[in-house]
Design a protein around this motif. Sequence first.
Motif, short mmCIF file in Angstrom:
data_model
loop_
_atom_site.label_atom_id
_atom_site.label_comp_id
_atom_site.label_asym_id
_atom_site.label_seq_id
_atom_site.Cartn_x
_atom_site.Cartn_y
_atom_site.Cartn_z
N THR A 172 71.38 33.52 66.13
CA THR A 172 72.76 33.16 65.81
C THR A 172 73.40 32.30 66.90
OG1 THR A 172 73.80 35.10 66.85
CG2 THR A 172 73.03 35.34 64.57
N GLY A 173 72.75 32.21 68.06
CA GLY A 173 73.34 31.50 69.19
C GLY A 173 73.01 30.02 69.21
N THR A 174 73.52 29.37 70.24
CA THR A 174 73.28 27.95 70.46
C THR A 174 71.99 27.77 71.27
OG1 THR A 174 75.65 27.48 70.48
CG2 THR A 174 74.21 25.83 71.49
N VAL A 175 71.13 26.87 70.83
CA VAL A 175 69.87 26.62 71.53
C VAL A 175 70.17 26.00 72.90
CG1 VAL A 175 67.70 25.35 71.53
CG2 VAL A 175 68.57 26.36 69.41
N VAL A 176 69.65 26.63 73.95
CA VAL A 176 69.86 26.13 75.31
C VAL A 176 68.56 25.65 75.96
CG1 VAL A 176 71.92 27.53 75.69
CG2 VAL A 176 69.67 28.47 76.26
N GLU A 177 67.44 25.98 75.35
CA GLU A 177 66.16 25.53 75.91
C GLU A 177 65.06 25.59 74.86
OE1 GLU A 177 63.12 26.60 79.66
OE2 GLU A 177 64.90 27.84 79.27
N ARG A 178 64.18 24.61 74.92
CA ARG A 178 62.96 24.60 74.10
C ARG A 178 61.77 24.42 75.04
NH1 ARG A 178 64.02 24.17 68.62
NH2 ARG A 178 66.13 23.43 68.09
N ARG A 179 60.69 25.12 74.76
CA ARG A 179 59.53 25.05 75.63
C ARG A 179 58.27 25.20 74.80
NH1 ARG A 179 59.33 29.15 80.67
NH2 ARG A 179 61.55 28.55 80.73
N ASP A 180 57.22 24.55 75.20
CA ASP A 180 55.95 24.62 74.48
C ASP A 180 55.40 26.05 74.50
OD1 ASP A 180 53.54 23.32 73.22
OD2 ASP A 180 52.62 24.19 75.02
N TYR A 181 54.87 26.49 73.37
CA TYR A 181 54.34 27.85 73.27
C TYR A 181 52.86 27.86 72.87
CZ TYR A 181 55.15 26.88 68.33
OH TYR A 181 55.15 26.30 67.07
N SER A 182 52.24 26.70 72.84
CA SER A 182 50.86 26.61 72.34
C SER A 182 49.86 27.38 73.18
CB SER A 182 50.43 25.14 72.25
OG SER A 182 50.49 24.52 73.53
N SER A 183 50.21 27.67 74.43
CA SER A 183 49.27 28.40 75.30
C SER A 183 49.30 29.91 75.08
CB SER A 183 49.59 28.10 76.78
OG SER A 183 50.87 28.59 77.11
N VAL A 184 50.27 30.39 74.30
CA VAL A 184 50.39 31.83 74.06
C VAL A 184 49.32 32.27 73.05
CG1 VAL A 184 51.89 33.70 73.29
CG2 VAL A 184 52.87 31.72 74.48
N LYS A 185 48.48 33.21 73.47
CA LYS A 185 47.40 33.71 72.62
C LYS A 185 47.65 35.17 72.25
CE LYS A 185 45.47 29.75 73.22
NZ LYS A 185 45.61 28.73 72.14
N GLU A 186 47.06 35.56 71.12
CA GLU A 186 47.29 36.91 70.60
C GLU A 186 46.85 37.99 71.57
OE1 GLU A 186 46.45 39.56 66.55
OE2 GLU A 186 45.76 37.47 66.69
N GLU A 187 45.68 37.87 72.15
CA GLU A 187 45.19 38.90 73.07
C GLU A 187 46.08 39.01 74.30
OE1 GLU A 187 42.85 41.25 72.75
OE2 GLU A 187 42.85 40.54 70.68
N GLU A 188 46.53 37.86 74.78
CA GLU A 188 47.43 37.86 75.94
C GLU A 188 48.72 38.60 75.62
OE1 GLU A 188 49.93 34.70 78.74
OE2 GLU A 188 49.08 34.07 76.81
N LEU A 189 49.22 38.37 74.41
CA LEU A 189 50.48 39.00 74.01
C LEU A 189 50.30 40.51 73.90
CD1 LEU A 189 53.25 37.84 73.58
CD2 LEU A 189 52.84 37.84 71.12
#
Length: 288
Positions: free
Chosen positions: A82-99
Amino acid sequence: MDGVINLYKPADITSHRAVQKIRTILNVKKAGHAGTLDPFAEGVLLVCLDRATRISEYLTALPKEYIVEMLLGVRTDTYDITGTVVERRDYSSVKEEELHSLLKQFVGLYRQVPPIYSAKKKRGIPLYRYARKGIAVEAEPQDVFIHEIELLDFSPPLVRFKVRCSRGTYIRSLVDDLGERAGTVATVRRLKRTAVGEFTEEDSMTMEMISEGRYRLYTIDEALYFLPEYRLSERELYLAVHGTGFRIEGDIPRNIPVRLKTDGRVVAIGTVGEGNVMKINKVLLSED
């Protein structure tokens, strides 16, 4: 009408507004809730009616369970969609096992900073009031407890997980912290509270059901199922309803709230202290 209703609060309505609707539908004098849900969130909201409003603090202390849908790669000023976007960042390095591994790191005692857009107070004023006026303040970190957390679905940029946590836990802050640890940013896209203690989503009732008279009203005794009980003698009953403490016999846990009962009703809430003296904290019913 003294008791507690397990309401399924819909999204896009404040907890206060939901309670007021129930108060109007049931035509009761007093109504309150035991633990705020953000307006955009949905799910279990315990609504206390009439004399049951006096036990809300005990219900608020129960652990909560949520299903969380978070959006990777986006941070907002409110930590939710619901808020205002203040930052965008690449997330392609996030992997399922890491999470999976990162989620486990949060289990146990966890120090978090409440969102600036929250009802948490500083100098007696809710943080969101400072935020809305553009006044920069630092929220004080607080210790919360994560009982369990489980990844349910990994479909970047969307991730779903279930979490069971202590009172006072801000899921929005948890998601913001999780995004940082994963090397990106994240915000809450959807939030559903599925349980408060043993009050579950499956047993909750919608406003439509309540307006049609299809609802369960939990008695004060049923709602306080998690507190130990003590059955009062006639003399102790007289003292309890007048707020006077008394010495007891028997093995009752000390320094935790106790249901003081007679004829199946909770008359008062007390606490056993030094010398096995029962101190009366709250009187709920009169002597009649």
